[in-house]
Structure formats: C-alpha cells, structure tokens
Design an enzyme around this catalytic site. Structure first.
Site, PDB file in Angstrom:
ATOM      1  N   ASP A  59     -17.859  11.418  -6.932  1.00  0.00           N
ATOM      2  CA  ASP A  59     -16.659  10.614  -6.696  1.00  0.00           C
ATOM      3  C   ASP A  59     -16.848   9.231  -7.310  1.00  0.00           C
ATOM      4  O   ASP A  59     -17.756   8.491  -6.944  1.00  0.00           O
ATOM      5  CB  ASP A  59     -16.404  10.491  -5.193  1.00  0.00           C
ATOM      6  CG  ASP A  59     -14.980  10.051  -4.878  1.00  0.00           C
ATOM      7  OD1 ASP A  59     -14.503   9.086  -5.514  1.00  0.00           O
ATOM      8  OD2 ASP A  59     -14.335  10.664  -4.013  1.00  0.00           O
ATOM      9  N   SER A 109      -8.471   9.508  -5.209  1.00  0.00           N
ATOM     10  CA  SER A 109      -9.299  10.705  -5.051  1.00  0.00           C
ATOM     11  C   SER A 109      -8.551  11.894  -4.475  1.00  0.00           C
ATOM     12  O   SER A 109      -9.034  13.023  -4.574  1.00  0.00           O
ATOM     13  CB  SER A 109     -10.505  10.390  -4.146  1.00  0.00           C
ATOM     14  OG  SER A 109     -11.338   9.439  -4.747  1.00  0.00           O
ATOM     15  N   GLU A 234     -24.982  10.527  18.972  1.00  0.00           N
ATOM     16  CA  GLU A 234     -26.053   9.725  18.381  1.00  0.00           C
ATOM     17  C   GLU A 234     -25.910   8.233  18.652  1.00  0.00           C
ATOM     18  O   GLU A 234     -26.911   7.516  18.757  1.00  0.00           O
ATOM     19  CB  GLU A 234     -26.074   9.982  16.869  1.00  0.00           C
ATOM     20  CG  GLU A 234     -27.252   9.394  16.137  1.00  0.00           C
ATOM     21  CD  GLU A 234     -27.276   9.803  14.666  1.00  0.00           C
ATOM     22  OE1 GLU A 234     -28.233   9.418  13.969  1.00  0.00           O
ATOM     23  OE2 GLU A 234     -26.327  10.495  14.216  1.00  0.00           O
ATOM     24  N   ASP A 377     -13.877  12.564 -10.256  1.00  0.00           N
ATOM     25  CA  ASP A 377     -12.432  12.517 -10.033  1.00  0.00           C
ATOM     26  C   ASP A 377     -11.794  11.359 -10.793  1.00  0.00           C
ATOM     27  O   ASP A 377     -10.669  11.454 -11.284  1.00  0.00           O
ATOM     28  CB  ASP A 377     -12.105  12.432  -8.548  1.00  0.00           C
ATOM     29  CG  ASP A 377     -12.945  11.401  -7.808  1.00  0.00           C
ATOM     30  OD1 ASP A 377     -13.818  10.755  -8.428  1.00  0.00           O
ATOM     31  OD2 ASP A 377     -12.740  11.243  -6.587  1.00  0.00           O
ATOM     32  N   HIS A 378     -12.525  10.281 -10.941  1.00  0.00           N
ATOM     33  CA  HIS A 378     -12.025   9.080 -11.620  1.00  0.00           C
ATOM     34  C   HIS A 378     -13.195   8.161 -11.894  1.00  0.00           C
ATOM     35  O   HIS A 378     -14.326   8.421 -11.468  1.00  0.00           O
ATOM     36  CB  HIS A 378     -10.991   8.350 -10.749  1.00  0.00           C
ATOM     37  CG  HIS A 378     -11.512   8.033  -9.371  1.00  0.00           C
ATOM     38  ND1 HIS A 378     -12.438   7.036  -9.139  1.00  0.00           N
ATOM     39  CD2 HIS A 378     -11.267   8.607  -8.166  1.00  0.00           C
ATOM     40  CE1 HIS A 378     -12.739   7.000  -7.849  1.00  0.00           C
ATOM     41  NE2 HIS A 378     -12.044   7.949  -7.234  1.00  0.00           N
TER      42      HIS A 378
END
Length: 524
Positions: A59, A109, A234, A377-378
């Site tokens: 990404d 995205s 957590e 994606d870009h």
C-alpha cells in the site's frame, strides 16, 4: 588554491566510493551478458494453469519507495545498497499500472482495491461496488455490487486467505469481500443511522457474512469485532482500544458459529498462540493481533505480534493443503501509513519486511503452478535526491546546502505533509536534529496534517504461469482478469483444458502446430 584543493579532495572521496571490480568495464559487460541469457530464456512462456495465486500489495509503494527500500535492504546487509536486489526485482515480468479512480486523478486505497481485486474501476472511498455508487450514500449501493477474485477462487473450490498489517476491515482487504459505499464504515459505530436504516452493513459484519468460509484471516482490527466499551484483551485499561459495536454482537462468536462443527476453527490474538498451532489440523484461522492496525515493524513487540513474514508462512501452510490450490492476498499496509505521517524510515522498513515475506512465499511455492504478483495501489509524494554519492545512507543528508537559506537537507523529502517546519522564521536546520530516528518526519514543501498520495503509475512485478500477460502499461483493473485467466477461474475458463492453456500462441504451441501439419502431409 584552497577551493581547488577542496574540489580535488571531493573527487578523490567520490572515486573511493566506487567498488574496485566496478572500475573494470568487463564487470559490466559480463553482468549484462548474464542478464541477456536470462532474458532469452523467457521466450519459452510458462503457459501452465496457475493452481495458486499470491497477490502482494504494498500500500503506497510507489517506484521511488521501491528504489529506496532496495537501497535500505542492501545497507542493512552492509552493502552500499544501490546494487542490492529486492525479491520483486528478480521477477521476470514488469508492467506499469494506471492508478486513477473513476472520479479522482490521484486515487485512494478503496477505489484502487476495487480495481485490482474486482476488475472494475470505482470511485474513491468505495469498496466492492461500481462507479455508480456515490461515497457515503448507502441507497446507491444495491444492484451495484461487484465481486472479487477471492470470491471467484472460492467458487472454483480453492482455499482463500487475507493477510494484512492493517485492520482486516481496512480499504485493501475489504474490497476482497465487502460492498460498501464508504470505506470508513469499519463497524456500525462509524455508520450514520440512515445508512443502517437503509440496510447497509458495516465492513466487519460483511467479513463474516459475505464469504463466511475464508480459510485464513490475519491482521489487526479487534476493536470492531466486540460490543461497545468491551475491554481489549491486551490493553484492558486503554479506552481507545475498547470495542465499538453498537449492535452488541461479538463477531468472533459469529465467526465460530458459522463454521462446520467437524472443522477445526482457531481464533488467536498473539504471536505465541499463532506459532504454537498444529497447522496440519487447522481448517479455519482468524488472527487479530491488535485492536486497530498492527504495529510498525520497527516498533513491533516480537513477543505478542507476528511479523508479516510469519503470518504469510502460516497462511500458506494452511492454504496449500487444498489439492485445488489457493488464492492469498497479502498487504504490506503500513508502508502507506508511514508515508502519510512523513516517517520515511517506518515506511521503508515496512517495505523491506514485505519483500522478506515475498521471498518466503517464493520458497514455499513453485514457479510451475503459482502465479505471484507484486504491485501497489498508488504512490506517494515521496522522493530522494540531492546528488547523493554512491552508498550515501538512505536516511542521510544530501552533500549540498540550499542555495537560499544555506542550510543542509536530507536526501529524503516529501512534496507535502507534516514535516514542514519553520523555526525562528527559517526552515529547520536538520543537522541539529536526529534525522535517522524511526519517527523523524522528513521535511516537506507544503504543510499538511497528513502527506498525500501521488498520482503517477506504479509497478507490477509478476512471475509464474501466464505472468507474461503483465507487460507494458495497463489500467489497474486489468490485474485480476490476468490472474483469473491464469488460474481458469471466474469468467476466464473457456480457454482451459487438461491443465494447460491451449489458446496461447508462443514458441512451444507454434512448434506443436507445425509438427501436426507436417505429420498430416506425411500420412496423406
């Protein structure tokens, strides 16, 4: 005289940066001849059916990020860096992808994920729907849903998996299973009341409703699976990590309930539980290792959070048990986040880790039956320059100062973003700050809270069956059509017979046809 001495000294220093073997012209000739021999072998095309498909999505991994990550990888191995090779650099076929969305020159995205997973270009901010859908308008969704290659693979009997370093309901993975007018509808808590009233579902809910038998799902995003104000397992005392769901559902229980009783379904939330699983007995795996996105690789708690490489190893071991093969989507999602924050070191270490996962996947699969595609994606408005000498630390200074303010600058810069700083009316003097720190925000030309995507083409790297179909410059939505064609799934099945593609015209099919003609003449 002093200036001349400085010039001579600089030339001597630059000369010393050249490795001795590279001074010999024969070194470069031999290297080129070896590359030529490899290229000539590519005439024999791999036209096998792709039993398996692995798609790695970096990404925000534009070409400048790929180059910088290559140098970083080499420098981490005590090399100068430029001569290093990423795993994706070794792939024989490379193309360019045009990343624009249907309504955006510089994309996001979500629209891009719809293109490279569903084969249809879409509007920015929308996932798994056509361009007929307007962002955030639920009532434009019905009838405009589009399906992904993950679903096509599942319908063909293959096992499927999603591995990401972001939330499993983030833009990239969500296009594999969801249909949403807004990428930000992570849970019903983020949706406007009218969207819920009109029948739209949040993306986390769709993960378990739309394709309930996804064999492997790993990443972050725990908080979107639990009722509002539920403490995280957590981070029990941290309010920002509490559950968000308004419908009161525990989606982990929903996931379990949808699985066949005779199948072994395992939910894990930490690395030790993941790595202790007997993977030969696990049929379905859900691993959610952080409440939101996973930690940056540089900040990762190695006791509780698995690396991207470890998640890929586990995923392939489970998926490859299916004799019909598998489709696996792997996202190095936080490359993008590092760039948005202007933290180039975080972004590039994420890219290097994804490259390590690519190498691991390559060692676990075969070129004969596995198509592997690596793309982005870009891009981002990320660059590095300044006439740096060979081997200059990728996070180091350029060897020159500004013509205007006479101050130094780092080789890495951003076109815009949070690194724009004015100190006492002047550009910040980077020589007095720790510009090699993991969270250093590189200087930018325009002040923005977050750095933006870039609009240029991104690279596609491919190897395995039918990888040669990825060449030249393509629209981004072409990518899943190639993968489906290679695997004989979705609408691309008419050309397939007996485990091989018979419609491909290449050296071997041509010779076969010629032989048949000669044989017929001999017989008759």
């Amino acid at each position: 005289m002093k200036a001349l001495l400085l010039i001579l000294l600089a030339e001597v220093c630059l000369a010393s940066l050249v490795p001795e073997k590279e001074k010999n012209p024969q070194y470069w000739r031999n290297q080129a001849q070896q590359t030529l021999k490899i290229a000539l072998k590519l005439q024999q095309l791999n036209t096998n059916v792709a039993k398996n498909i692995v798609l790695f999505l970096g990404d925000g991994m534009g070409v400048s990020t790929v180059t910088a990550a290559r140098i970083l990888k080499g420098q981490l191995q005590n090399m100068k860096g430029e001569e290093s090779l990423l795993e994706m650099d070794k792939f024989p076929y490379v193309a360019l992808s045009k990343t624009y969305n249907t309504n955006a020159q510089v994309p996001d995205s979500a629209g891009t994920a719809t293109a490279y997973l569903c084969g249809v270009k879409a509007n920015e901010g929308t996932v798994g729907v056509s361009a007929a859908v307007t962002r955030a308008q639920c009532n434009t969704t019905a009838g405009n849903e589009v399906t992904s290659i993950l679903k096509w693979a599942k319908e063909a009997g293959k096992s499927v998996g999603i591995v990401t370093t972001t939330r499993v309901n983030h833009a990239t993975p969500s296009a594999a299973y969801a249909h949403s007018a807004n990428r930000d509808w992570y849970s019903d808590n983020e949706m406007p009341p009218e969207a819920i009233q009109q029948g739209c579902k949040d993306i986390a809910q769709q993960l378990f409703d739309n394709i309930p038998d996804i064999e492997v799902i790993m990443g972050g995003g725990r908080k979107y699976m639990f009722p509002k104000n539920t403490s995280d397992v957590e981070y029990q005392n941290d309010d920002k990590y509490r559950g968000t769901r308004l419908d009161g559902k525990n989606l982990i229980d929903v996931w379990r309930d949808k699985k066949p009783k005779d199948k072994n379904s395992q939910y894990v939330w930490n690395r030790s539980d993941l790595l202790s699983l007997n993977l030969m007995e696990v049929d379905f795996l859900l691993g959610l290792f952080e409440p939101i996105d996973m930690m940056y690789e540089l900040d990762r708690n190695v006791q509780t959070d698995p690396s991207l490489t470890e998640m890929v190893q586990v995923a392939i071991k489970i998926l490859q048990r299916n004799p019909r093969g598998f489709f696996l989507l792997v996202e190095g999602g936080r490359i993008d986040h590092g760039h948005h924050e202007g933290k180039a070191k975080q972004a590039l270490y994420e890219a290097v880790e994804m490259d390590r996962a690519i190498g691991e996947a390559g060692g676990m699969t075969s070129l004969e039956d596995t198509l592997t595609v690596v793309t982005a994606d870009h891009s981002h408005v990320f660059t590095f320059g300044g006439y740096t000498p060979r081997g200059n630390p990728i996070f180091g200074l350029a060897p020159m100062h500004s013509d205007v303010d006479k101050m130094p600058f780092t080789s890495i810069l951003y076109g815009n973003g949070p690194g724009y700083k004015i100190v006492a009316g002047e550009r910040e003097n980077v020589s007095v700050v720790d510009y090699a720190h993991a969270n250093y925000q590189a200087q930018s030309a325009v002040p923005l809270r977050q750095e933006t995507h870039g609009g240029e083409d991104v690279a596609i790297f491919a190897k395995g069956p039918m990888a040669h179909l990825l060449h030249g410059v393509h629209e981004q939505n072409y990518i899943p059509h190639v993968m489906a064609y290679a695997a004989c799934i979705g609408q691309n099945t008419d050309h397939c017979r007996s485990g091989a593609h018979h419609s491909t015209v290449g050296p071997l099919p041509f010779l076969s046809t010629l032989t048949s003609i000669l044989l017929l003449k001999f017989l008759f």
